[in-house]
Scaffold this motif. Structure first.
Motif, PDB file in Angstrom:
ATOM      1  N   SER A  25      -2.687 100.191  77.934  1.00  0.00           N
ATOM      2  CA  SER A  25      -1.498 100.768  77.311  1.00  0.00           C
ATOM      3  C   SER A  25      -1.785 101.697  76.141  1.00  0.00           C
ATOM      4  O   SER A  25      -0.931 102.489  75.751  1.00  0.00           O
ATOM      5  CB  SER A  25      -0.554  99.647  76.855  1.00  0.00           C
ATOM      6  N   GLN A  63      -3.876  93.498  73.549  1.00  0.00           N
ATOM      7  CA  GLN A  63      -4.115  94.522  72.545  1.00  0.00           C
ATOM      8  C   GLN A  63      -3.137  94.401  71.394  1.00  0.00           C
ATOM      9  O   GLN A  63      -3.453  94.748  70.265  1.00  0.00           O
ATOM     10  CB  GLN A  63      -3.994  95.908  73.177  1.00  0.00           C
ATOM     11  N   LEU A  80     -14.875 103.039  68.633  1.00  0.00           N
ATOM     12  CA  LEU A  80     -15.442 101.734  68.340  1.00  0.00           C
ATOM     13  C   LEU A  80     -15.163 100.754  69.470  1.00  0.00           C
ATOM     14  O   LEU A  80     -14.072 100.750  70.042  1.00  0.00           O
ATOM     15  CB  LEU A  80     -14.850 101.171  67.047  1.00  0.00           C
ATOM     16  N   ASP A  91      -5.759  95.986  80.040  1.00  0.00           N
ATOM     17  CA  ASP A  91      -4.571  96.497  79.357  1.00  0.00           C
ATOM     18  C   ASP A  91      -4.881  97.926  78.919  1.00  0.00           C
ATOM     19  O   ASP A  91      -5.612  98.136  77.961  1.00  0.00           O
ATOM     20  CB  ASP A  91      -4.250  95.610  78.154  1.00  0.00           C
ATOM     21  N   TYR A 141      -8.182  97.252  76.665  1.00  0.00           N
ATOM     22  CA  TYR A 141      -8.658  95.886  76.482  1.00  0.00           C
ATOM     23  C   TYR A 141      -9.021  95.297  77.840  1.00  0.00           C
ATOM     24  O   TYR A 141      -8.244  95.376  78.788  1.00  0.00           O
ATOM     25  CB  TYR A 141      -7.562  95.074  75.810  1.00  0.00           C
ATOM     26  N   LEU A 162     -13.348  84.339  72.867  1.00  0.00           N
ATOM     27  CA  LEU A 162     -12.304  83.375  73.187  1.00  0.00           C
ATOM     28  C   LEU A 162     -11.146  84.019  73.926  1.00  0.00           C
ATOM     29  O   LEU A 162     -10.839  85.181  73.749  1.00  0.00           O
ATOM     30  CB  LEU A 162     -11.793  82.700  71.917  1.00  0.00           C
ATOM     31  N   LEU A 163     -10.451  83.207  74.698  1.00  0.00           N
ATOM     32  CA  LEU A 163      -9.294  83.700  75.414  1.00  0.00           C
ATOM     33  C   LEU A 163      -8.080  83.809  74.510  1.00  0.00           C
ATOM     34  O   LEU A 163      -7.330  84.751  74.571  1.00  0.00           O
ATOM     35  CB  LEU A 163      -8.955  82.768  76.581  1.00  0.00           C
ATOM     36  N   THR A 164      -7.882  82.791  73.671  1.00  0.00           N
ATOM     37  CA  THR A 164      -6.731  82.793  72.769  1.00  0.00           C
ATOM     38  C   THR A 164      -7.166  82.280  71.417  1.00  0.00           C
ATOM     39  O   THR A 164      -8.291  81.821  71.251  1.00  0.00           O
ATOM     40  CB  THR A 164      -5.596  81.888  73.293  1.00  0.00           C
ATOM     41  N   PHE A 187      -5.752 101.370  69.017  1.00  0.00           N
ATOM     42  CA  PHE A 187      -6.135 100.648  70.222  1.00  0.00           C
ATOM     43  C   PHE A 187      -6.134 101.571  71.424  1.00  0.00           C
ATOM     44  O   PHE A 187      -5.226 102.394  71.605  1.00  0.00           O
ATOM     45  CB  PHE A 187      -5.165  99.494  70.466  1.00  0.00           C
ATOM     46  N   TYR A 246     -11.476 101.045  70.616  1.00  0.00           N
ATOM     47  CA  TYR A 246     -10.592 101.612  69.601  1.00  0.00           C
ATOM     48  C   TYR A 246     -11.066 103.017  69.264  1.00  0.00           C
ATOM     49  O   TYR A 246     -12.228 103.364  69.448  1.00  0.00           O
ATOM     50  CB  TYR A 246     -10.609 100.778  68.309  1.00  0.00           C
ATOM     51  N   SER A 251       0.123  84.728  70.032  1.00  0.00           N
ATOM     52  CA  SER A 251       0.539  84.974  71.410  1.00  0.00           C
ATOM     53  C   SER A 251      -0.163  83.964  72.291  1.00  0.00           C
ATOM     54  O   SER A 251      -1.284  83.553  72.000  1.00  0.00           O
ATOM     55  CB  SER A 251       0.184  86.389  71.854  1.00  0.00           C
ATOM     56  N   ARG A 252       0.521  83.571  73.366  1.00  0.00           N
ATOM     57  CA  ARG A 252      -0.132  82.652  74.303  1.00  0.00           C
ATOM     58  C   ARG A 252      -1.285  83.340  75.004  1.00  0.00           C
ATOM     59  O   ARG A 252      -2.228  82.727  75.434  1.00  0.00           O
ATOM     60  CB  ARG A 252       0.879  82.151  75.338  1.00  0.00           C
ATOM     61  N   ARG A 253      -1.184  84.640  75.112  1.00  0.00           N
ATOM     62  CA  ARG A 253      -2.217  85.402  75.808  1.00  0.00           C
ATOM     63  C   ARG A 253      -2.689  86.518  74.909  1.00  0.00           C
ATOM     64  O   ARG A 253      -1.883  87.268  74.375  1.00  0.00           O
ATOM     65  CB  ARG A 253      -1.666  85.984  77.103  1.00  0.00           C
ATOM     66  N   ARG A 254      -3.994  86.566  74.748  1.00  0.00           N
ATOM     67  CA  ARG A 254      -4.535  87.611  73.891  1.00  0.00           C
ATOM     68  C   ARG A 254      -4.357  88.951  74.586  1.00  0.00           C
ATOM     69  O   ARG A 254      -4.608  89.093  75.766  1.00  0.00           O
ATOM     70  CB  ARG A 254      -6.010  87.356  73.608  1.00  0.00           C
ATOM     71  N   SER A 300     -15.186  89.755  71.882  1.00  0.00           N
ATOM     72  CA  SER A 300     -14.932  88.429  71.336  1.00  0.00           C
ATOM     73  C   SER A 300     -15.066  87.399  72.432  1.00  0.00           C
ATOM     74  O   SER A 300     -14.896  87.702  73.613  1.00  0.00           O
ATOM     75  CB  SER A 300     -13.549  88.354  70.678  1.00  0.00           C
ATOM     76  N   TYR A 311     -12.820  95.345  73.698  1.00  0.00           N
ATOM     77  CA  TYR A 311     -11.802  96.280  73.245  1.00  0.00           C
ATOM     78  C   TYR A 311     -12.445  97.628  72.939  1.00  0.00           C
ATOM     79  O   TYR A 311     -13.562  97.690  72.431  1.00  0.00           O
ATOM     80  CB  TYR A 311     -11.149  95.806  71.935  1.00  0.00           C
TER      81      TYR A 311
END
Lengths: 116, 115
Positions: free
Chosen positions: B58, A101, B91, B56, B48, B97-99, B45, B35, A96-99, B95, B33
């Protein structure tokens, strides 16, 4: 639907024996696949990570293989030790371009018990 | 710290009480994150956080669940009016990194038991 299926659900082996754990996935687009070891009462710890172009990766007595065509991975444990008793979790990351969930899809794990 | 730290490691609470679970990620990790791992189930999940972006949410199972991350570091997961089905190991992972295929480091989790 992105899914990760692991087998067997549980496994009992004798100390010193080898074993192989399986992971099948339907994640697309694929980014990478990780194997984690989770001891009882602990968080998962990364064993290996493989990208699309990697077929095999080793970490000591642990060897992971990846067949991106058939979307299958295996984790082979050589000369098992009592300390290998744990849950082994296969995690597939979707590209994905964007990380987000949705990038990480977890299998339910294989519970391995190594008996003396 | 050297790893992701979660507290408490174990929590027993009465049904209907509120609980707060804490996660201290690795310094400098931008992503965090939460979990949930129920007995015999895979990791589910919940939420995030990434930098200063809106989280996020969701994966949160109900409005009894909420989480915040202050100053881009420590995160707190709050469960209000706990139910027995909330019993699980929670849990946290972070991390850097972004991607891409950045490494995720997990904490040891908080085992929540609702009685």
């Amino acid at each position: 639907k992105n899914q990760v299926e692991q087998s067997p659900q549980s496994l009992i082996i004798l100390e010193g024996k080898n074993c192989t754990l399986q992971c099948n996935y339907t994640v697309s687009p694929f980014s990478n696949l990780r194997w984690y070891k989770q001891d009882t009462g602990r968080g998962p710890v990364s064993l290996t990570i493989m990208t699309f172009s990697e077929n095999t990766k080793s970490n000591g007595r642990y060897t992971a293989t990846l067949d991106a065509d058939t979307k299958q991975s295996s984790l082979h444990i050589t000369a098992s030790q009592l300390s290998d008793s744990a849950s082994y979790i296969c995690v597939v990351s979707a590209a994905s371009r964007r990380r987000s969930q949705g990038n990480l899809i977890f299998g339910k794990g294989t519970k391995l018990s190594v008996k003396p | 710290g050297a790893g992701v730290s979660q507290s408490p490691s174990n929590k027993v609470t009465e049904k209907g009480k509120d609980v707060e679970l804490r996660c201290d990620p690795i310094s400098g990790h931008t992503a965090l994150y939460w979990y949930r791992q129920s007995l015999g189930q895979g990791l589910e999940f919940l939420i995030y956080f990434q930098g200063n972006s809106a989280p996020d949410k969701s994966g949160l199972p109900s409005d009894r669940f909420s989480a915040e991350r202050t100053g881009g570091s420590v995160s707190t997961l709050t469960i209000q009016r706990t139910q027995q089905e909330d019993s699980a190991v929670y849990l946290c992972a972070s991390s850097p990194l972004l991607t891409g295929s950045g490494g995720y480091t997990f904490g040891s989790g908080t085992r929540l038991t609702v009685v």
